[in-house]
Design a protein around this motif. Structure first.
Motif, PDB file in Angstrom:
ATOM      1  N   THR A  53       7.146 -21.571   3.151  1.00 50.38           N
ATOM      2  CA  THR A  53       7.457 -22.232   1.861  1.00 50.38           C
ATOM      3  C   THR A  53       9.057 -23.586   1.862  1.00 50.38           C
ATOM      4  OG1 THR A  53       9.088 -20.512   1.283  1.00 50.38           O
ATOM      5  CG2 THR A  53       6.955 -20.518  -0.309  1.00 50.38           C
ATOM      6  N   ARG A  55      12.111 -24.347   1.374  1.00 49.27           N
ATOM      7  CA  ARG A  55      13.647 -24.013   0.312  1.00 49.27           C
ATOM      8  C   ARG A  55      13.961 -25.413  -1.038  1.00 49.27           C
ATOM      9  NH1 ARG A  55      15.178 -18.879   0.141  1.00 49.27           N
ATOM     10  NH2 ARG A  55      17.447 -20.031  -0.523  1.00 49.27           N
ATOM     11  N   ALA A  67       7.599 -16.967   1.995  1.00 49.38           N
ATOM     12  CA  ALA A  67       7.457 -16.397   0.664  1.00 49.38           C
ATOM     13  C   ALA A  67       8.176 -14.573   0.401  1.00 49.38           C
ATOM     14  CB  ALA A  67       5.697 -16.602  -0.113  1.00 49.38           C
ATOM     15  N   GLY A  69      11.729 -12.244  -1.141  1.00 46.46           N
ATOM     16  CA  GLY A  69      12.814 -12.285  -2.048  1.00 46.46           C
ATOM     17  C   GLY A  69      13.826 -10.645  -2.121  1.00 46.46           C
ATOM     18  N   GLU A  84       6.918 -11.277  -6.328  1.00 49.24           N
ATOM     19  CA  GLU A  84       7.536 -12.685  -5.835  1.00 49.24           C
ATOM     20  C   GLU A  84       5.897 -13.543  -5.556  1.00 49.24           C
ATOM     21  OE1 GLU A  84      10.166 -14.046  -5.327  1.00 49.24           O
ATOM     22  OE2 GLU A  84      11.824 -12.289  -5.401  1.00 49.24           O
ATOM     23  N   GLU A  87       5.604 -14.588  -8.515  1.00 50.06           N
ATOM     24  CA  GLU A  87       6.755 -15.661  -9.461  1.00 50.06           C
ATOM     25  C   GLU A  87       6.709 -17.053  -8.619  1.00 50.06           C
ATOM     26  OE1 GLU A  87       9.948 -12.322 -10.371  1.00 50.06           O
ATOM     27  OE2 GLU A  87      10.026 -13.484  -8.812  1.00 50.06           O
ATOM     28  N   GLU A  88       6.794 -17.217  -6.990  1.00 48.40           N
ATOM     29  CA  GLU A  88       6.864 -18.564  -6.255  1.00 48.40           C
ATOM     30  C   GLU A  88       5.432 -19.036  -6.234  1.00 48.40           C
ATOM     31  OE1 GLU A  88       8.244 -17.220  -2.786  1.00 48.40           O
ATOM     32  OE2 GLU A  88       9.870 -16.013  -3.505  1.00 48.40           O
ATOM     33  N   LEU A 133       3.514 -23.804  -7.941  1.00 51.58           N
ATOM     34  CA  LEU A 133       4.284 -23.267  -7.248  1.00 51.58           C
ATOM     35  C   LEU A 133       5.808 -23.497  -8.338  1.00 51.58           C
ATOM     36  CD1 LEU A 133       4.711 -25.692  -3.906  1.00 51.58           C
ATOM     37  CD2 LEU A 133       4.652 -24.152  -4.260  1.00 51.58           C
ATOM     38  N   GLU A 134       6.609 -22.778  -8.443  1.00 56.70           N
ATOM     39  CA  GLU A 134       7.880 -22.603  -8.883  1.00 56.70           C
ATOM     40  C   GLU A 134       8.898 -23.024  -7.555  1.00 56.70           C
ATOM     41  OE1 GLU A 134      10.970 -21.238 -10.729  1.00 56.70           O
ATOM     42  OE2 GLU A 134      11.259 -21.012  -8.994  1.00 56.70           O
ATOM     43  N   GLU A 137      11.865 -22.500  -7.482  1.00 55.25           N
ATOM     44  CA  GLU A 137      13.405 -22.446  -5.866  1.00 55.25           C
ATOM     45  C   GLU A 137      11.828 -23.153  -4.639  1.00 55.25           C
ATOM     46  OE1 GLU A 137      12.820 -18.351  -5.113  1.00 55.25           O
ATOM     47  OE2 GLU A 137      13.901 -17.769  -7.224  1.00 55.25           O
ATOM     48  N   ILE A 138      11.035 -23.100  -4.305  1.00 52.83           N
ATOM     49  CA  ILE A 138      10.423 -24.015  -3.823  1.00 52.83           C
ATOM     50  C   ILE A 138      10.095 -25.628  -4.143  1.00 52.83           C
ATOM     51  CG2 ILE A 138       7.799 -23.277  -2.527  1.00 52.83           C
ATOM     52  CD1 ILE A 138       8.211 -20.910  -3.517  1.00 52.83           C
TER      53      ILE A 138
END
Length: 171
Positions: A53, A55, A67, A69, A84, A87-88, A133-134, A137-138
């Motif tokens: 990923t 950041r 990926a 957290g 995670e 979420e991500e 993708l979230e 964060e990414i």
């Protein structure tokens, strides 16, 4: 070092006794230990590639990451990996598909507060699902061939070591 605490969180007295792991207050005798925070990182693999990923926020904004957290209270490391990734990346992987690989210590500074972490690295096969993708964060994902990985592009030293160890384990 606990550089962010200047006053006791219990009584408000000025603090001048702290070292690498703990802070103590001469006024109320509080002893505060800076315990290590547990975090996970997942090496998602597909053929000869690893999913990285990019950041989208500090610390290490714009750099490569795996990926993962922080582990939530009352959560196993494997469940944290699963949560995670959901979420991500919007991807669900069964808990039993996460294989522990190694751990590495890390220094994670967020908004001026230093956190000591223990990053637990897991390996899993990518499940060939659509990635969502979230974006907070990414910024993006990158599939990078094992032979093309530049360790200097990875934001955290702990994850540089993890990826380096993983590549060495394949030889």
């Amino acid at each position: 070092m606990i550089k962010s605490f200047k006053f006791c969180p219990n009584c408000g007295h000025s603090i001048n006794n702290f070292d690498f792991r703990r802070m103590s207050c001469n006024n109320c005798d509080l002893v505060y230990y800076q315990n290590v925070a547990a975090a996970v990182a997942v090496i998602l693999k597909k053929e000869d590639k690893i999913l990285f990923t990019v950041r989208n926020k500090e610390p290490k904004k714009g750099m490569l990451d795996l990926a993962g957290g922080f582990i939530d209270p009352d959560e196993s490391a494997e469940r944290s990996c699963q949560r995670e990734l959901e979420e991500e990346l919007g991807v669900t992987i069964p808990l039993e598909d996460f294989n522990y690989f190694t751990s590495q210590p890390n220094n994670y500074e967020y908004k001026g507060i230093p956190y000591k972490t223990c990053d637990l690295a897991f390996v899993a096969d990518f499940p060939e699902k659509e990635i969502i993708l979230e974006k907070e964060e990414i910024a993006e994902i990158k599939w990078i061939s094992i032979n093309d990985i530049n360790l200097n592009d990875i934001g955290f030293d702990s994850l540089k070591r993890v990826v380096e160890m993983y590549i060495a384990s394949l030889k």
